[in-house]
Design an enzyme around this catalytic site. Structure first.
Site, PDB file in Angstrom:
ATOM      1  CB  CYS A 164      -0.701  -5.107   3.244  1.00 39.89           C
ATOM      2  SG  CYS A 164       0.422  -3.855   3.484  1.00 39.89           S
ATOM      3  CD  GLN A 165      -5.939  -2.928  -0.212  1.00 40.11           C
ATOM      4  OE1 GLN A 165      -6.236  -4.149   0.060  1.00 40.11           O
ATOM      5  NE2 GLN A 165      -5.909  -2.202  -1.480  1.00 40.11           N
TER       6      GLN A 165
END
Length: 115
Positions: free
Chosen positions: A79-80
């Protein structure tokens, strides 16, 4: 991050170079559209459980990619920053995807080191 097997950036580079990793970007479509790791398939974490339980033909139709198999060795979720990737990895493993791993450095590390 504790709670699921992880992959480091050097290991991810090696897996990608050898073509042995399936990479899943579990951020939102908007986040992924702004930039992602090359070759990653975007499946937002909110859709992941239903996606991984789809029939292969339905998965192919929706995501234009082959559905991962339970026995696939290198399924890497990111993800981020790491939290959603961990959640996705734990979910995939709970569904029987034993090769699921979290790229804990996430897109943030990739962007810093690979750009």
């Amino acid at each position: 991050m504790a709670g699921a097997p992880t992959v480091s950036l050097p290991e991810l580079r090696s897996l990608l170079a050898s073509g042995r990793a399936r990479l899943f970007d579990v951020r939102s479509r908007e986040e992924a559209a702004a930039g992602t790791i090359p070759g990653a398939l975007n499946i937002p974490v909110s859709e992941l459980e239903s996606a991984l339980q789809m029939e292969p033909a339905a998965f192919q139709a929706l995501y234009s990619a082959e559905k991962p198999k339970l026995e696939d060795e290198h399924l890497v979720f990111f993800c981020q920053m790491g939290k959603r990737g961990l959640q996705a990895t734990q979910l995939a493993r709970s569904l029987g995807y034993t090769g699921a791993r979290n790229y804990a450095g996430a897109y943030r590390e990739w962007l810093e080191k690979e750009s």
